[in-house]
Write a protein that holds these residues in place. Structure first.
Motif, PDB file in Angstrom:
ATOM      1  N   PRO A  28      30.337  55.429  84.110  1.00 11.82           N
ATOM      2  CA  PRO A  28      29.337  56.374  84.624  1.00 11.82           C
ATOM      3  C   PRO A  28      29.788  57.825  84.531  1.00 11.82           C
ATOM      4  CG  PRO A  28      30.398  55.181  86.431  1.00 11.82           C
ATOM      5  CD  PRO A  28      30.832  54.516  85.170  1.00 11.82           C
ATOM      6  N   VAL A  29      28.814  58.704  84.423  1.00 13.57           N
ATOM      7  CA  VAL A  29      29.076  60.145  84.386  1.00 13.57           C
ATOM      8  C   VAL A  29      29.564  60.612  85.745  1.00 13.57           C
ATOM      9  CG1 VAL A  29      28.026  62.420  84.087  1.00 13.57           C
ATOM     10  CG2 VAL A  29      27.355  60.516  82.581  1.00 13.57           C
ATOM     11  N   ILE A  30      30.616  61.411  85.748  1.00 14.91           N
ATOM     12  CA  ILE A  30      31.113  62.064  86.964  1.00 14.91           C
ATOM     13  C   ILE A  30      31.207  63.555  86.667  1.00 14.91           C
ATOM     14  CG2 ILE A  30      33.019  62.288  88.601  1.00 14.91           C
ATOM     15  CD1 ILE A  30      33.729  59.370  88.013  1.00 14.91           C
ATOM     16  N   GLU A  31      30.466  64.344  87.437  1.00  9.85           N
ATOM     17  CA  GLU A  31      30.489  65.800  87.184  1.00  9.85           C
ATOM     18  C   GLU A  31      30.645  66.581  88.484  1.00  9.85           C
ATOM     19  OE1 GLU A  31      26.748  67.374  85.766  1.00  9.85           O
ATOM     20  OE2 GLU A  31      25.698  65.584  86.395  1.00  9.85           O
ATOM     21  N   MET A  34      25.352  62.917  73.653  1.00  6.36           N
ATOM     22  CA  MET A  34      24.898  61.548  73.836  1.00  6.36           C
ATOM     23  C   MET A  34      23.999  61.514  75.061  1.00  6.36           C
ATOM     24  SD  MET A  34      28.526  59.506  73.335  1.00  6.36           S
ATOM     25  CE  MET A  34      27.759  57.921  73.041  1.00  6.36           C
ATOM     26  N   PRO A  35      23.070  60.555  75.135  1.00  7.67           N
ATOM     27  CA  PRO A  35      22.235  60.451  76.336  1.00  7.67           C
ATOM     28  C   PRO A  35      23.081  60.176  77.578  1.00  7.67           C
ATOM     29  CG  PRO A  35      21.350  59.110  74.553  1.00  7.67           C
ATOM     30  CD  PRO A  35      22.705  59.556  74.111  1.00  7.67           C
ATOM     31  N   ARG A  36      22.652  60.685  78.698  1.00  8.69           N
ATOM     32  CA  ARG A  36      23.410  60.443  79.933  1.00  8.69           C
ATOM     33  C   ARG A  36      23.471  58.960  80.271  1.00  8.69           C
ATOM     34  NH1 ARG A  36      24.453  64.941  83.430  1.00  8.69           N
ATOM     35  NH2 ARG A  36      24.689  63.451  85.124  1.00  8.69           N
ATOM     36  N   ALA A  37      22.493  58.203  79.813  1.00 17.26           N
ATOM     37  CA  ALA A  37      22.463  56.776  80.111  1.00 17.26           C
ATOM     38  C   ALA A  37      23.362  55.955  79.177  1.00 17.26           C
ATOM     39  CB  ALA A  37      21.029  56.251  80.033  1.00 17.26           C
ATOM     40  N   ALA A  38      23.947  56.578  78.166  1.00 19.73           N
ATOM     41  CA  ALA A  38      24.815  55.857  77.247  1.00 19.73           C
ATOM     42  C   ALA A  38      26.079  55.395  77.956  1.00 19.73           C
ATOM     43  CB  ALA A  38      25.163  56.734  76.046  1.00 19.73           C
ATOM     44  N   VAL A  39      26.679  54.339  77.463  1.00 16.08           N
ATOM     45  CA  VAL A  39      27.940  53.792  77.971  1.00 16.08           C
ATOM     46  C   VAL A  39      27.887  53.625  79.491  1.00 16.08           C
ATOM     47  CG1 VAL A  39      30.444  53.877  77.621  1.00 16.08           C
ATOM     48  CG2 VAL A  39      28.964  55.273  76.188  1.00 16.08           C
ATOM     49  N   PRO A  40      26.933  52.852  80.009  1.00 19.61           N
ATOM     50  CA  PRO A  40      26.761  52.758  81.456  1.00 19.61           C
ATOM     51  C   PRO A  40      27.947  52.162  82.205  1.00 19.61           C
ATOM     52  CG  PRO A  40      25.439  51.105  80.332  1.00 19.61           C
ATOM     53  CD  PRO A  40      25.962  52.029  79.273  1.00 19.61           C
ATOM     54  N   HIS A  41      28.825  51.446  81.479  1.00 17.20           N
ATOM     55  CA  HIS A  41      30.009  50.889  82.152  1.00 17.20           C
ATOM     56  C   HIS A  41      31.055  51.964  82.432  1.00 17.20           C
ATOM     57  CE1 HIS A  41      30.580  50.586  77.809  1.00 17.20           C
ATOM     58  NE2 HIS A  41      31.870  50.457  77.957  1.00 17.20           N
ATOM     59  N   GLY A  75      27.411  53.828  68.414  1.00 14.76           N
ATOM     60  CA  GLY A  75      28.328  54.544  69.289  1.00 14.76           C
ATOM     61  C   GLY A  75      27.852  54.756  70.700  1.00 14.76           C
ATOM     62  N   GLU A  76      26.543  54.687  70.936  1.00 10.52           N
ATOM     63  CA  GLU A  76      26.055  54.925  72.290  1.00 10.52           C
ATOM     64  C   GLU A  76      26.408  53.775  73.231  1.00 10.52           C
ATOM     65  OE1 GLU A  76      21.940  56.048  72.217  1.00 10.52           O
ATOM     66  OE2 GLU A  76      22.381  58.001  71.306  1.00 10.52           O
ATOM     67  N   VAL A 128      42.316  61.884  76.771  1.00 13.31           N
ATOM     68  CA  VAL A 128      41.442  62.514  77.773  1.00 13.31           C
ATOM     69  C   VAL A 128      40.573  63.535  77.048  1.00 13.31           C
ATOM     70  CG1 VAL A 128      41.328  63.855  79.903  1.00 13.31           C
ATOM     71  CG2 VAL A 128      43.198  62.227  79.570  1.00 13.31           C
ATOM     72  N   VAL A 129      39.258  63.428  77.231  1.00  9.37           N
ATOM     73  CA  VAL A 129      38.320  64.307  76.530  1.00  9.37           C
ATOM     74  C   VAL A 129      37.200  64.734  77.477  1.00  9.37           C
ATOM     75  CG1 VAL A 129      38.763  63.274  74.273  1.00  9.37           C
ATOM     76  CG2 VAL A 129      36.929  62.380  75.709  1.00  9.37           C
ATOM     77  N   ASP A 130      36.483  65.776  77.071  1.00 10.07           N
ATOM     78  CA  ASP A 130      35.269  66.148  77.786  1.00 10.07           C
ATOM     79  C   ASP A 130      34.214  65.060  77.587  1.00 10.07           C
ATOM     80  OD1 ASP A 130      36.308  68.613  78.618  1.00 10.07           O
ATOM     81  OD2 ASP A 130      35.659  69.606  76.769  1.00 10.07           O
ATOM     82  N   ASP A 131      33.514  64.713  78.637  1.00  8.58           N
ATOM     83  CA  ASP A 131      32.480  63.687  78.542  1.00  8.58           C
ATOM     84  C   ASP A 131      31.367  64.207  77.629  1.00  8.58           C
ATOM     85  OD1 ASP A 131      30.350  61.898  78.959  1.00  8.58           O
ATOM     86  OD2 ASP A 131      31.028  61.445  80.982  1.00  8.58           O
ATOM     87  N   PRO A 132      31.154  63.575  76.462  1.00 13.68           N
ATOM     88  CA  PRO A 132      30.156  64.095  75.512  1.00 13.68           C
ATOM     89  C   PRO A 132      28.727  64.013  76.035  1.00 13.68           C
ATOM     90  CG  PRO A 132      30.943  61.937  74.816  1.00 13.68           C
ATOM     91  CD  PRO A 132      31.811  62.359  75.955  1.00 13.68           C
ATOM     92  N   ARG A 133      28.490  63.223  77.075  1.00 11.31           N
ATOM     93  CA  ARG A 133      27.141  63.123  77.628  1.00 11.31           C
ATOM     94  C   ARG A 133      26.758  64.389  78.375  1.00 11.31           C
ATOM     95  NH1 ARG A 133      28.574  57.446  80.417  1.00 11.31           N
ATOM     96  NH2 ARG A 133      30.351  58.788  80.939  1.00 11.31           N
ATOM     97  N   LEU A 134      27.741  65.056  78.971  1.00  7.68           N
ATOM     98  CA  LEU A 134      27.453  66.263  79.739  1.00  7.68           C
ATOM     99  C   LEU A 134      27.076  67.437  78.840  1.00  7.68           C
ATOM    100  CD1 LEU A 134      30.235  66.050  82.466  1.00  7.68           C
ATOM    101  CD2 LEU A 134      27.781  65.684  82.760  1.00  7.68           C
ATOM    102  N   ALA A 135      27.543  67.411  77.598  1.00  9.03           N
ATOM    103  CA  ALA A 135      27.211  68.480  76.652  1.00  9.03           C
ATOM    104  C   ALA A 135      25.979  68.141  75.829  1.00  9.03           C
ATOM    105  CB  ALA A 135      28.400  68.736  75.723  1.00  9.03           C
ATOM    106  N   GLY A 136      25.355  67.001  76.106  1.00 11.52           N
ATOM    107  CA  GLY A 136      24.143  66.626  75.402  1.00 11.52           C
ATOM    108  C   GLY A 136      24.354  65.971  74.058  1.00 11.52           C
TER     109      GLY A 136
END
Length: 204
Positions: free
Chosen positions: A201-204, A192-199, A66-67, A182-190
C-alpha cells in the motif's frame, strides 16, 4: 529529504513516507542448462520480435505486466529512453502472442560484453499456471546461449511474484547476491495508478 539512509543489519529500519523498499536477489548461470521439454498445451504460444518502432506497444505491455509487480524503471523515464534501448542491436525484445493478442514480454540485454541479462520476463495472469512460464524460459535460454556469453543473469525482488526466485533456480540459475533497493514510490508521482501493487500500500 535526505537521500541517504542508514539500514540496520540486525533489526528494523523505518523508511520515510513516500519510499518503497525491496530485497533484491541476483541469480546467474555460467553454462547453458540441460534443455527441458515445453509443457503440453503451450503449442499455440509464439514470440514476435519488436524494436524501436514498437515502443508504444512495448510500453503498453510493460505497464499491463508491471502494475502487478511494480515494474517502473521504464515508466519514470521518457519513451525515448525505451526507444533507444529497443533500437540497440545488443537488446532482443519479444512479445508473447496467443490467440492474436499480446500476453507477455521477454527482453534480453547483451550490451555488456560476454554476458547476457534477462532484463524483463513476464506473462499476463490469464496464462499463468498453464506452462507458459516454462515455455517462455525455454525460449529465453535458447536465445541467450546462442550468443557468445559466459554468464547469463537475472534479478528479482520481493515486489515481484513470490515464486520467481524458486522458478529461476529450477531453471538453472543460482543465487549469488542479495541487495536492498529503496526508491521513491512511482505511484505518488503518477507513473503508476495508486491502486497498482495493492499488496504494497501507498504510504505518504
Amino acid at each position: 529529504m535526505s537521500e541517504t539512509l542508514s539500514i540496520s543489519l540486525n533489526g528494523v529500519t523505518d523508511l520515510p513516507p513516500g519510499k518503497v523498499a525491496a530485497i533484491v536477489t541476483s541469480l546467474e548461470m555460467t553454462a547453458a542448462p540441460p534443455a527441458r521439454q515445453d509443457p503440453p498445451g503451450t503449442e499455440e504460444l509464439t514470440l514476435e520480435p519488436i524494436g524501436a518502432a514498437d515502443t508504444a506497444r512495448y510500453l503498453a505491455m510493460y505497464r499491463v505486466l508491471g502494475e502487478r509487480w511494480m515494474w517502473f524503471s521504464r515508466l519514470v523515464k521518457p519513451a525515448a529512453h525505451s526507444e533507444a534501448i529497443l533500437g540497440d542491436a545488443a537488446v532482443l525484445c519479444f512479445v508473447v502472442r496467443l490467440d492474436g493478442r499480446d500476453v507477455g514480454l521477454l527482453e534480453l540485454d547483451f550490451r555488456e560484453a560476454g554476458e547476457g541479462e534477462l532484463a524483463f520476463f513476464g506473462l499476463e495472469e490469464s496464462v499463468l499456471g498453464k506452462g507458459a512460464g516454462r515455455w517462455l524460459m525455454n525460449r529465453a535460454l535458447e536465445l541467450a546461449w546462442a550468443w557468445p556469453i559466459g554468464r547469463f543473469w537475472v534479478h528479482t525482488c520481493t515486489l515481484d511474484h513470490q515464486g520467481a526466485p524458486e522458478f529461476y533456480q529450477r531453471s538453472g540459475f543460482k543465487a549469488f547476491k542479495r541487495s536492498v533497493e529503496v526508491v521513491d514510490d512511482p505511484r505518488l508521482a503518477g507513473h503508476m495508478p495508486r491502486a497498482a501493487v495493492p499488496h504494497h500500500p501507498v504510504i505518504e
